[in-house]
Write a protein that holds these residues in place. Sequence first.
Motif, mmCIF file in Angstrom:
data_model
loop_
_atom_site.group_PDB
_atom_site.id
_atom_site.type_symbol
_atom_site.label_atom_id
_atom_site.label_comp_id
_atom_site.label_asym_id
_atom_site.label_seq_id
_atom_site.Cartn_x
_atom_site.Cartn_y
_atom_site.Cartn_z
ATOM 1 N N MET A 27 -13.684 4.169 -5.810
ATOM 2 C CA MET A 27 -12.638 4.121 -4.797
ATOM 3 C C MET A 27 -13.254 4.209 -3.411
ATOM 4 O O MET A 27 -14.091 5.059 -3.142
ATOM 5 C CB MET A 27 -11.682 5.301 -4.983
ATOM 6 N N LYS A 28 -12.845 3.322 -2.528
ATOM 7 C CA LYS A 28 -13.237 3.401 -1.122
ATOM 8 C C LYS A 28 -11.972 3.548 -0.291
ATOM 9 O O LYS A 28 -10.966 2.866 -0.523
ATOM 10 C CB LYS A 28 -13.989 2.140 -0.698
ATOM 11 N N LYS A 29 -12.007 4.449 0.702
ATOM 12 C CA LYS A 29 -10.833 4.627 1.550
ATOM 13 C C LYS A 29 -10.423 3.320 2.207
ATOM 14 O O LYS A 29 -9.239 3.066 2.431
ATOM 15 C CB LYS A 29 -11.116 5.700 2.604
ATOM 16 N N THR A 30 -11.411 2.487 2.498
ATOM 17 C CA THR A 30 -11.101 1.230 3.182
ATOM 18 C C THR A 30 -10.392 0.232 2.285
ATOM 19 O O THR A 30 -10.019 -0.847 2.736
ATOM 20 C CB THR A 30 -12.386 0.602 3.748
ATOM 21 N N ASP A 31 -10.192 0.572 1.002
ATOM 22 C CA ASP A 31 -9.407 -0.283 0.117
ATOM 23 C C ASP A 31 -7.912 -0.071 0.317
ATOM 24 O O ASP A 31 -7.092 -0.841 -0.174
ATOM 25 C CB ASP A 31 -9.750 0.001 -1.352
ATOM 26 N N GLY A 32 -7.525 1.005 1.014
ATOM 27 C CA GLY A 32 -6.117 1.299 1.208
ATOM 28 C C GLY A 32 -5.426 0.268 2.084
ATOM 29 O O GLY A 32 -6.046 -0.412 2.908
ATOM 30 N N ALA A 33 -4.115 0.170 1.939
ATOM 31 C CA ALA A 33 -3.341 -0.842 2.662
ATOM 32 C C ALA A 33 -3.435 -0.674 4.169
ATOM 33 O O ALA A 33 -3.320 -1.652 4.909
ATOM 34 C CB ALA A 33 -1.889 -0.797 2.208
ATOM 35 N N PHE A 34 -3.641 0.548 4.647
ATOM 36 C CA PHE A 34 -3.791 0.757 6.084
ATOM 37 C C PHE A 34 -4.945 -0.063 6.633
ATOM 38 O O PHE A 34 -4.880 -0.581 7.752
ATOM 39 C CB PHE A 34 -4.023 2.248 6.373
ATOM 40 N N TYR A 35 -6.007 -0.189 5.859
ATOM 41 C CA TYR A 35 -7.207 -0.893 6.305
ATOM 42 C C TYR A 35 -7.155 -2.383 5.996
ATOM 43 O O TYR A 35 -7.652 -3.202 6.766
ATOM 44 C CB TYR A 35 -8.449 -0.276 5.643
ATOM 45 N N THR A 36 -6.554 -2.736 4.870
ATOM 46 C CA THR A 36 -6.564 -4.134 4.431
ATOM 47 C C THR A 36 -5.327 -4.910 4.854
ATOM 48 O O THR A 36 -5.359 -6.139 4.918
ATOM 49 C CB THR A 36 -6.660 -4.201 2.896
ATOM 50 N N GLY A 37 -4.216 -4.186 5.095
ATOM 51 C CA GLY A 37 -2.954 -4.858 5.370
ATOM 52 C C GLY A 37 -2.323 -5.471 4.132
ATOM 53 O O GLY A 37 -1.328 -6.182 4.221
ATOM 54 N N GLU A 38 -2.883 -5.181 2.961
ATOM 55 C CA GLU A 38 -2.387 -5.749 1.708
ATOM 56 C C GLU A 38 -1.766 -4.641 0.854
ATOM 57 O O GLU A 38 -2.365 -3.584 0.667
ATOM 58 C CB GLU A 38 -3.525 -6.429 0.946
ATOM 59 N N TYR A 39 -0.578 -4.918 0.340
ATOM 60 C CA TYR A 39 0.174 -3.939 -0.438
ATOM 61 C C TYR A 39 0.346 -4.450 -1.870
ATOM 62 O O TYR A 39 0.800 -5.581 -2.076
ATOM 63 C CB TYR A 39 1.542 -3.692 0.204
ATOM 64 N N ARG A 40 -0.008 -3.622 -2.831
ATOM 65 C CA ARG A 40 0.079 -4.048 -4.232
ATOM 66 C C ARG A 40 1.536 -4.209 -4.652
ATOM 67 O O ARG A 40 2.375 -3.339 -4.386
ATOM 68 C CB ARG A 40 -0.594 -3.025 -5.146
ATOM 69 N N ASN A 41 1.817 -5.316 -5.298
ATOM 70 C CA ASN A 41 3.111 -5.521 -5.934
ATOM 71 C C ASN A 41 2.897 -5.205 -7.411
ATOM 72 O O ASN A 41 2.516 -6.062 -8.204
ATOM 73 C CB ASN A 41 3.580 -6.964 -5.733
ATOM 74 N N VAL A 42 3.102 -3.935 -7.750
ATOM 75 C CA VAL A 42 2.816 -3.483 -9.113
ATOM 76 C C VAL A 42 3.714 -4.183 -10.119
ATOM 77 O O VAL A 42 3.280 -4.542 -11.224
ATOM 78 C CB VAL A 42 2.953 -1.953 -9.206
ATOM 79 N N PHE A 43 4.960 -4.407 -9.759
ATOM 80 C CA PHE A 43 5.855 -5.139 -10.658
ATOM 81 C C PHE A 43 5.263 -6.507 -11.011
ATOM 82 O O PHE A 43 5.237 -6.908 -12.183
ATOM 83 C CB PHE A 43 7.222 -5.352 -10.006
ATOM 84 N N LYS A 44 4.780 -7.213 -10.012
ATOM 85 C CA LYS A 44 4.208 -8.531 -10.251
ATOM 86 C C LYS A 44 2.961 -8.430 -11.124
ATOM 87 O O LYS A 44 2.765 -9.239 -12.044
ATOM 88 C CB LYS A 44 3.871 -9.211 -8.917
ATOM 89 N N GLU A 45 2.130 -7.437 -10.868
ATOM 90 C CA GLU A 45 0.930 -7.254 -11.677
ATOM 91 C C GLU A 45 1.282 -6.992 -13.136
ATOM 92 O O GLU A 45 0.510 -7.335 -14.038
ATOM 93 C CB GLU A 45 0.094 -6.102 -11.123
ATOM 94 N N TYR A 46 2.440 -6.409 -13.367
ATOM 95 C CA TYR A 46 2.865 -6.107 -14.725
ATOM 96 C C TYR A 46 3.692 -7.239 -15.347
ATOM 97 O O TYR A 46 4.243 -7.087 -16.430
ATOM 98 C CB TYR A 46 3.672 -4.814 -14.763
ATOM 99 N N GLY A 47 3.799 -8.368 -14.649
ATOM 100 C CA GLY A 47 4.395 -9.546 -15.253
ATOM 101 C C GLY A 47 5.797 -9.899 -14.835
ATOM 102 O O GLY A 47 6.354 -10.908 -15.302
ATOM 103 N N TYR A 48 6.409 -9.124 -13.967
ATOM 104 C CA TYR A 48 7.742 -9.479 -13.482
ATOM 105 C C TYR A 48 7.618 -10.582 -12.431
ATOM 106 O O TYR A 48 6.646 -10.631 -11.675
ATOM 107 C CB TYR A 48 8.438 -8.254 -12.889
ATOM 108 N N SER A 49 8.600 -11.458 -12.371
ATOM 109 C CA SER A 49 8.507 -12.593 -11.466
ATOM 110 C C SER A 49 8.872 -12.184 -10.044
ATOM 111 O O SER A 49 9.673 -11.271 -9.830
ATOM 112 C CB SER A 49 9.425 -13.726 -11.923
ATOM 113 N N GLU A 50 8.294 -12.886 -9.076
ATOM 114 C CA GLU A 50 8.578 -12.585 -7.677
ATOM 115 C C GLU A 50 10.048 -12.763 -7.352
ATOM 116 O O GLU A 50 10.615 -12.012 -6.547
ATOM 117 C CB GLU A 50 7.710 -13.461 -6.768
#
Length: 382
Positions: free
Chosen positions: A1-24
Motif C-alpha cells: 500500500m502506498k498513500k499516493t494510491d489514494g483518491a486524493f492523490y490520483t483523482g480516481e475513485y474505485r467503483n466497487v460495484f462495477k469491479e464486482y460485475g454490476y453494470s454501470e
Amino acid sequence: MKKTDGAFYTGEYRNVFKEYGYSEVEISARVQDTWEQLFFGDEEMRIYHEVGDDLGYMLDTGNIDVRTEGMSYGMMMAVQMNNKDVFDRLWKWTYTYMFMTEGENAGYFAWSCSPEGKKNSYGPAPDGEEYFALALFFASHRWGDETEAPFNYSQQAKDLLHTCIHKGEDGVGHPMWNPENKLIKFIPNCEYSDPSYHLPHFYELFSLWAYEEDQQFWKEAAQASREYLKIACHPETGLSPEYAHYDGTPNDERGFGHFYSDSYRTAANIGLDYEWFRGDVWETEEANKIQAFFSDKEPSDYRRYKIDGEPFEETALHPVGLLATNAMASLATVDGPNARASVDLFWNTPLRTGVRRYYDNCLYLFAMLALSGNFRIWMPKL
C-alpha cells in the motif's frame, strides 16, 4: 500500500460495484433512485422536507426531530449529488434554527430541534459540526462562495472549525477536540470519545483548508484518530463501542460501552479513509475482521454486542444501516475474503421502510455513493 494510491492523490475513485460485475447503467440508476426516494419520494419513504421557498430539513423519523447529524449528512449528500438547491435549503434551516449565538455553546449548533425549528437542547454534537465543515468546503469548491452569510461557505467552515478547537480559551465553554491528545469528544463538556466520530480523512482536508493557524492541529488530529481507532476497535472482532475512554477502553456510561447503533459508522469511516488517503494498512485488517464477524449472521438476527462479540438478547435497532456500513468497509479490502459477500448483501437489500428508516437509510445512501465511486473529494478550483 502506498498513500499516493489514494483518491486524493490520483483523482480516481474505485467503483466497487462495477469491479464486482454490476453494470454501470444499473449502478447509476440505483444511486439516483436511492437519492430520489429519500429526498423526493412518497411520505412513507422520504426523510427530506421542504419549508417555504428556501428552507428544508431532514427528519429523524424515529424520534420526530431534526438533528445536526441528519442535516450535515443531508448537506454532504446534496453536494455529492450536485444539488445546490437542497444543500442551500438545509444549510439555511440549520443556520436559522440550530446555530447558537449566546451561552457557553455559542458558535456551535444545537444538536436537536423540532421540525418547526424550536431547539430541544442547547448542547451540540461534534459529529454534526465536522460534517457541516467538510460539506461547506465542498460546496465552496464545487459551486463557489457567495458574499453574504450563510452562503459564504468556506468562511463558515473555517469559522466553525476554529470554534471547535479554540472554544473555551477565554474561559467560556469547551472545545470539541481535546487540545492535548487531539481526539474528538462525544460532547464538548466531557472527556471521552465516540470512535464513530473519528474521521481522519476529513481532518486531512481541514489541515489544507482551515485557517492557517489551525492547519497543524488538524494534521495531528488525523494521525491521532487513526492511532486511536487501533486501540478502540477489538483486536479480534473489529467491533468498537459507542463510547470509549481516551485509552480506547469501552466507556459503559448509560450502557454505551457496547457495539450498537453509533458504532456501525466506524467501519464506513475506515473504508472511506482508505479510499481517499490509504490512511493505514491496519484499516484493511480491521475491515476484514468486522466483515468476518458478521459473515455467518443474518441481518434479522443482528444484535447489540459486547466488543468481544458476546451477543445480548436485544436485537439491532438499525440492521440495514449495519449491513450498509459493513459493505462500505470493502473500500479498504476489495479483495478481502468477505468483501464481495458484504457488498452483494447490501446491493440486494432495499431501503428500509417504517418509522426507524432515517438512520439506516442515511448510512445506506452514503454506502451507495462510496461503493459506486461517487463519494468524492471536491477540491478548490484552480
